[in-house]
Design an enzyme around this catalytic site. Sequence first.
Site, PDB file in Angstrom:
ATOM      1  N   VAL A 252      11.210 -10.023  -7.807  1.00 29.28           N
ATOM      2  CA  VAL A 252      10.896 -10.378  -6.086  1.00 29.28           C
ATOM      3  C   VAL A 252      11.586 -11.665  -5.883  1.00 29.28           C
ATOM      4  O   VAL A 252      11.810 -12.479  -5.212  1.00 29.28           O
ATOM      5  CB  VAL A 252       9.811  -9.915  -5.904  1.00 29.28           C
ATOM      6  CG1 VAL A 252      10.543 -10.673  -4.273  1.00 29.28           C
ATOM      7  CG2 VAL A 252       9.651  -7.890  -5.993  1.00 29.28           C
TER       8      VAL A 252
ATOM      9  N   GLU B 188       7.535  -8.682   5.591  1.00 29.93           N
ATOM     10  CA  GLU B 188       7.623  -7.557   5.607  1.00 29.93           C
ATOM     11  C   GLU B 188       8.643  -6.689   4.165  1.00 29.93           C
ATOM     12  O   GLU B 188       8.827  -5.429   4.590  1.00 29.93           O
ATOM     13  CB  GLU B 188       9.651  -8.030   6.123  1.00 29.93           C
ATOM     14  CG  GLU B 188      10.793  -7.445   6.341  1.00 29.93           C
ATOM     15  CD  GLU B 188      11.299  -6.148   7.240  1.00 29.93           C
ATOM     16  OE1 GLU B 188      10.949  -6.288   8.346  1.00 29.93           O
ATOM     17  OE2 GLU B 188      10.345  -5.046   7.226  1.00 29.93           O
TER      18      GLU B 188
ATOM     19  N   LYS C 186       1.349   1.518   2.166  1.00 31.80           N
ATOM     20  CA  LYS C 186       2.508   1.068   3.483  1.00 31.80           C
ATOM     21  C   LYS C 186       2.264   2.528   3.960  1.00 31.80           C
ATOM     22  O   LYS C 186       2.667   1.643   5.481  1.00 31.80           O
ATOM     23  CB  LYS C 186       4.238   1.584   2.659  1.00 31.80           C
ATOM     24  CG  LYS C 186       4.610   0.808   1.727  1.00 31.80           C
ATOM     25  CD  LYS C 186       4.985   1.430   0.324  1.00 31.80           C
ATOM     26  CE  LYS C 186       5.826   0.320  -0.860  1.00 31.80           C
ATOM     27  NZ  LYS C 186       6.628   1.288  -1.601  1.00 31.80           N
TER      28      LYS C 186
ATOM     29  N   GLY D  29      13.686  -3.927  -5.849  1.00 31.99           N
ATOM     30  CA  GLY D  29      14.569  -3.847  -6.044  1.00 31.99           C
ATOM     31  C   GLY D  29      14.357  -5.516  -6.187  1.00 31.99           C
ATOM     32  O   GLY D  29      14.324  -6.513  -5.339  1.00 31.99           O
TER      33      GLY D  29
ATOM     34  N   LYS E 179       1.696  -5.064  -0.699  1.00 30.80           N
ATOM     35  CA  LYS E 179       1.175  -3.963  -0.079  1.00 30.80           C
ATOM     36  C   LYS E 179       0.487  -3.888   0.278  1.00 30.80           C
ATOM     37  O   LYS E 179      -0.978  -3.494   0.854  1.00 30.80           O
ATOM     38  CB  LYS E 179       2.591  -3.029   0.104  1.00 30.80           C
ATOM     39  CG  LYS E 179       2.293  -2.374  -1.275  1.00 30.80           C
ATOM     40  CD  LYS E 179       3.991  -2.826  -1.736  1.00 30.80           C
ATOM     41  CE  LYS E 179       3.753  -2.267  -3.786  1.00 30.80           C
ATOM     42  NZ  LYS E 179       5.245  -1.829  -4.065  1.00 30.80           N
TER      43      LYS E 179
ATOM     44  N   GLY F  33      10.723  -1.875   0.643  1.00 29.66           N
ATOM     45  CA  GLY F  33      11.248  -3.335   0.202  1.00 29.66           C
ATOM     46  C   GLY F  33      12.672  -4.027   0.616  1.00 29.66           C
ATOM     47  O   GLY F  33      11.937  -4.576   2.049  1.00 29.66           O
TER      48      GLY F  33
HETATM   49  N1  HSE Z   1       6.964   0.947  -7.010  1.00 30.42           N
HETATM   50  C1  HSE Z   1       7.058   0.427  -5.331  1.00 30.42           C
HETATM   51  C2  HSE Z   1       8.945   1.672  -5.678  1.00 30.42           C
HETATM   52  C3  HSE Z   1       7.945   0.183  -5.583  1.00 30.42           C
HETATM   53  O1  HSE Z   1       9.045   2.786  -6.578  1.00 30.42           O
HETATM   54  O2  HSE Z   1       8.839   1.765  -4.588  1.00 30.42           O
HETATM   55  C4  HSE Z   1       8.282  -0.853  -4.353  1.00 30.42           C
HETATM   56  O3  HSE Z   1       7.043  -1.045  -3.007  1.00 30.42           O
END
Ligand code: HSE
Length: 433
Positions: free
Chosen positions: A14, A128, A204, A301, A104, A133
């Site tokens: 990232v 954000e 999340k 990603g 997160k 993502g």
């Molecule tokens: N490991 C997380 C996923 C990455 O698979 O969504 C993004 O938070």
Amino acid sequence: MREIRVGLIGFGTVGSGTAEVLRMQATRLRRKTGADIRLVRVADLNLTKLPREHAGVELTRDAEQVLTAPDLDIVVELIGGIEPAKTFILQAIAQGKHVVTANKALISQHGREIFTAAATKNVEVGFEASVGGGIPVIKALKEGLVANRIESIVGIMNGTSNYILNRMTDEGLDFATVLKDAQAHGYAEADPRYDIEGIDAAHKLVILMSIAYGAHVRLDQVSTEGISQIEPIDIEFAREFGYRIKLLAISRNHGDSYEARVHPTMISNQELLANIGGAFNAIRFTGDTVGDVLLYGQGAGKMPTGSAVVSDIVDIARNIINGAVNRVPSLGYRSENLREVEITPLDRLRCPYYFRVTVQNKPGVLAVITGILGKHGISIQSVLQQGRDKQGVVPVMMRVYEAREDAVRAALAKIDALDVCAAPTVKIRMITS
Ligand code: HSE
């Protein structure tokens, strides 16, 4: 032209994506903001030099040179995990710097402390990229949906588990094979149990619930179940009835309490959420004024997450330039108006269920099981015994009408305690809308 100076800690997937987005979009961002948003310094323990395209950006191994440097306006934390990320963020805030993070795990568990520290120093914390993502889900919830009471949040918030379930569904592969492949693609967390046990999705959900309801929500208040017990036979059964299995994060607003749950769910393939492919995320908010809003996109990603991180950097840059820091509070509600909330006990949930019981293949067994379900007021809609008898043991799949979770638990405890029962029953909740 006003310069906004950015320091970055962590140049992994990232971090490098964020640097790349800032570089690629520099001219456009200048036109949009009237400022030169410049990545000045990167701290990373594993790098000896930055890629050639970032010539002019300083590289250090020492995070202090980002955290305490008087020449930086914004510190971006992209190392993940709780420590030392938490200490770094609090240190940056104490130095009067604005912070952006994609973390997160940290925001869902220590957000309160971090936001309080930021409010005291009148700096901003952007997060954000912590949910969805590249999907601008937090800004949508805080700003776009400001004029709504949020009635529910239902979403696919973990790309890895969605990828695994999709490949199991579409190619009939088993769980372990697909997990290895997801790890090779780099979607999975450092510890993939976070993905497959639903913990990442729970992080999340906590963040979204806090914003949606203006509430302090704790991670331990979310009932969390993962997907590791799902077998191809469950997926096949779901398909026969026009359903797919998804790992959903769900919160429904009951006024005096809020649901908070993450679990595999059978969802009708008529629903958009049932058709989210690959490692994509999709989050549906239902607001009392707007109705349903579905946000869909890449939940992980390098470049998509970089896009979200840069959106926070730009928001903060604009607020600095316009003397409007903290124009929008961290959780969208003024901090003095945040509340403690009641979480609806899972036992009170009512929904249709799917069960897979694993039992000895002999006369009378099904009668005992259906008898137990009947005694608990659970009404069967369909039953299927399919698949090979392995050493006298078979799976029996059932769909039952809407029942209460506490009754289901009590009935399954009795079934699983039977001598004829060879493995714990798998239950999957069904969602009808
Ligand atoms: N490991 C997380 C996923 C990455 O698979 O969504 C993004 O938070």
